[in-house]
Scaffold this motif. Structure first.
Motif, PDB file in Angstrom:
ATOM      1  N   GLU A  27      81.516  54.714  70.507  1.00  0.00           N
ATOM      2  CA  GLU A  27      81.110  55.097  71.697  1.00  0.00           C
ATOM      3  C   GLU A  27      80.616  56.464  72.416  1.00  0.00           C
ATOM      4  O   GLU A  27      80.313  56.346  72.897  1.00  0.00           O
ATOM      5  N   LYS A  28      81.490  57.421  71.465  1.00  0.00           N
ATOM      6  CA  LYS A  28      81.120  58.559  72.180  1.00  0.00           C
ATOM      7  C   LYS A  28      78.837  58.750  71.534  1.00  0.00           C
ATOM      8  O   LYS A  28      78.664  59.155  72.595  1.00  0.00           O
ATOM      9  N   LEU A  29      78.503  58.662  70.303  1.00  0.00           N
ATOM     10  CA  LEU A  29      77.112  58.416  69.777  1.00  0.00           C
ATOM     11  C   LEU A  29      76.520  57.211  71.339  1.00  0.00           C
ATOM     12  O   LEU A  29      75.326  57.654  71.193  1.00  0.00           O
ATOM     13  N   CYS A  50      77.177  46.102  67.230  1.00  0.00           N
ATOM     14  CA  CYS A  50      78.984  45.513  66.549  1.00  0.00           C
ATOM     15  C   CYS A  50      78.832  45.400  65.602  1.00  0.00           C
ATOM     16  O   CYS A  50      80.270  45.346  64.721  1.00  0.00           O
ATOM     17  N   GLU A  51      77.996  44.924  64.153  1.00  0.00           N
ATOM     18  CA  GLU A  51      78.464  44.911  62.924  1.00  0.00           C
ATOM     19  C   GLU A  51      78.945  46.229  62.327  1.00  0.00           C
ATOM     20  O   GLU A  51      79.677  46.210  62.004  1.00  0.00           O
ATOM     21  N   ASP A  52      78.385  47.507  61.702  1.00  0.00           N
ATOM     22  CA  ASP A  52      79.086  48.332  61.388  1.00  0.00           C
ATOM     23  C   ASP A  52      79.591  49.148  62.260  1.00  0.00           C
ATOM     24  O   ASP A  52      80.807  50.125  61.692  1.00  0.00           O
ATOM     25  N   GLY A  53      79.433  48.922  63.757  1.00  0.00           N
ATOM     26  CA  GLY A  53      80.187  50.102  64.890  1.00  0.00           C
ATOM     27  C   GLY A  53      81.502  49.230  65.508  1.00  0.00           C
ATOM     28  O   GLY A  53      82.392  50.577  65.242  1.00  0.00           O
ATOM     29  N   ALA A  61      86.667  44.146  71.635  1.00  0.00           N
ATOM     30  CA  ALA A  61      86.973  45.321  72.676  1.00  0.00           C
ATOM     31  C   ALA A  61      85.457  46.499  72.170  1.00  0.00           C
ATOM     32  O   ALA A  61      85.413  46.818  73.266  1.00  0.00           O
ATOM     33  N   HIS A  62      84.964  46.115  71.367  1.00  0.00           N
ATOM     34  CA  HIS A  62      84.263  46.750  71.183  1.00  0.00           C
ATOM     35  C   HIS A  62      82.889  46.273  71.925  1.00  0.00           C
ATOM     36  O   HIS A  62      81.531  47.342  71.823  1.00  0.00           O
ATOM     37  N   ALA A  63      82.782  44.699  71.924  1.00  0.00           N
ATOM     38  CA  ALA A  63      81.701  44.204  72.219  1.00  0.00           C
ATOM     39  C   ALA A  63      81.716  44.377  73.769  1.00  0.00           C
ATOM     40  O   ALA A  63      80.740  43.857  74.299  1.00  0.00           O
ATOM     41  N   GLU A  64      83.399  44.400  74.379  1.00  0.00           N
ATOM     42  CA  GLU A  64      83.178  44.348  75.772  1.00  0.00           C
ATOM     43  C   GLU A  64      82.885  46.138  76.375  1.00  0.00           C
ATOM     44  O   GLU A  64      82.390  45.948  77.696  1.00  0.00           O
TER      45      GLU A  64
END
Length: 323
Positions: A27-29, A50-53, A61-64
């Protein structure tokens, strides 16, 4: 008539997108990358990963978060895409569903990794289309990472799929897929430009893209502390392998990549002059500085102007109607 209507009759009009694809996983980057895009303008794309992050267990939550950022006011140019998990991963369709539901209309593209065949890519596109259509988006561009033996074997068929806009070379997965038979130093320079199997893969991807008017995107430079390395890699990718786009994984890599893939100012001026004369001649043959030009060379010079525009270069005022 506009050049795109005249020069590409019966041929594939080439896709024109920014020459740099900057990846951000945390999220920061992501916020830093978006701020830099606001500063520099839409001269580079951002791929939210989303794959490596996403950490294990945090995929939803990451995809959202990715969907929310793409749909936010911070996305000023609609040049932000996302890489989802691969088709066989349990979260592939969940990624697609969440991102399309939250941001389909403003999404630049979805990047699909680790496909094993053209059939897999086609299935992935079907799933993407189903969710994008629910969100009111048709023909969402798809970028495909070529990083498996199967995808390389089908690379021309993958490039031929109408919705595929860009093919990216995933060099690290590709080299690893040889289980030590291809040495690890081929993941970086100079080995990546000399080992026959890696060179073959790069050339096949580039040739397939150009056959169908798609964009070949060169693999990442992992040395993030030395801008000269990425500049040299980008220059070789463009000059020797006909790539027109390249990954970035650090903000300091963006400007060297853009510079390497930008046409020279003198070439932009020449292209503007030739095409202005050609348009006045209704796209018939002309002489310019003692040399004959026709629609074959017009296509070349028109793509020079497109690349210059995508990379934020100044375009002569006389060529404004050509773009």
């Amino acid at each position: 008539m506009h050049p795109s209507e005249v020069l590409f009759q019966g041929a594939h009009k080439p896709v024109s997108i920014p020459a740099c694809d900057h990846y951000a996983g945390s999220e920061k980057l992501m916020h830093k990358s978006i701020a830099l895009q606001q500063e520099l303008g839409p001269v580079f794309d951002i791929t939210l990963d989303c794959e490596d992050g996403a950490s294990a267990g945090n995929e939803k939550a990451h995809a959202e978060m990715v969907a929310a950022l793409i749909n936010s006011d911070a996305n000023q140019f609609n040049r932000i895409g996302a890489r989802v998990h691969d088709l066989t991963h349990p979260h592939f369709e969940k990624d697609v569903s969440i991102i399309c539901k939250g941001a389909a209309k403003r999404l630049a593209y979805l990047a699909v990794p680790k496909a094993e065949s053209v059939d897999e890519v086609a299935r992935a596109i079907d799933i993407i289309n189903r969710h994008a259509k629910k969100a009111g988006r048709e023909n969402l561009p798809v970028h495909v990472l070529i990083e498996t033996h199967g995808a390389l074997a089908d690379v021309f068929a993958i490039a031929a799929l109408p919705q595929v806009e860009c093919l990216s070379f995933g060099i690290m997965d590709f080299v690893s897929a040889h289980y030590g038979a291809v040495p690890g130093n081929t993941m970086r320079s100079p080995g990546q430009f000399t080992h026959p199997l890696v060179v073959r893969a790069k050339l096949e991807i580039s040739a397939a893209c150009h056959a169908y008017g798609k964009v070949p995107s060169h693999n990442v430079t992992t040395d993030i502390k030395e801008p000269a390395t990425v500049a040299n890699d980008a220059a070789r990718a463009a000059a020797e392998f006909a790539y027109t786009r390249m990954w970035s994984i650090h903000p300091d890599q963006i400007k060297p990549i853009l510079k390497a893939f930008s046409p020279r100012s003198s070439e932009v001026s020449e292209a503007a002059s030739i095409l202005t004369e050609a348009q006045a001649a209704q796209w018939g043959p002309i002489q310019h500085n003692g040399r004959l030009h026709d629609r074959a060379s017009y296509r070349y010079y028109w793509t020079i102007l497109q690349r210059a525009k995508a990379n934020g270069m100044p375009i002569p005022e006389s060529a404004g109607s050509l773009l």
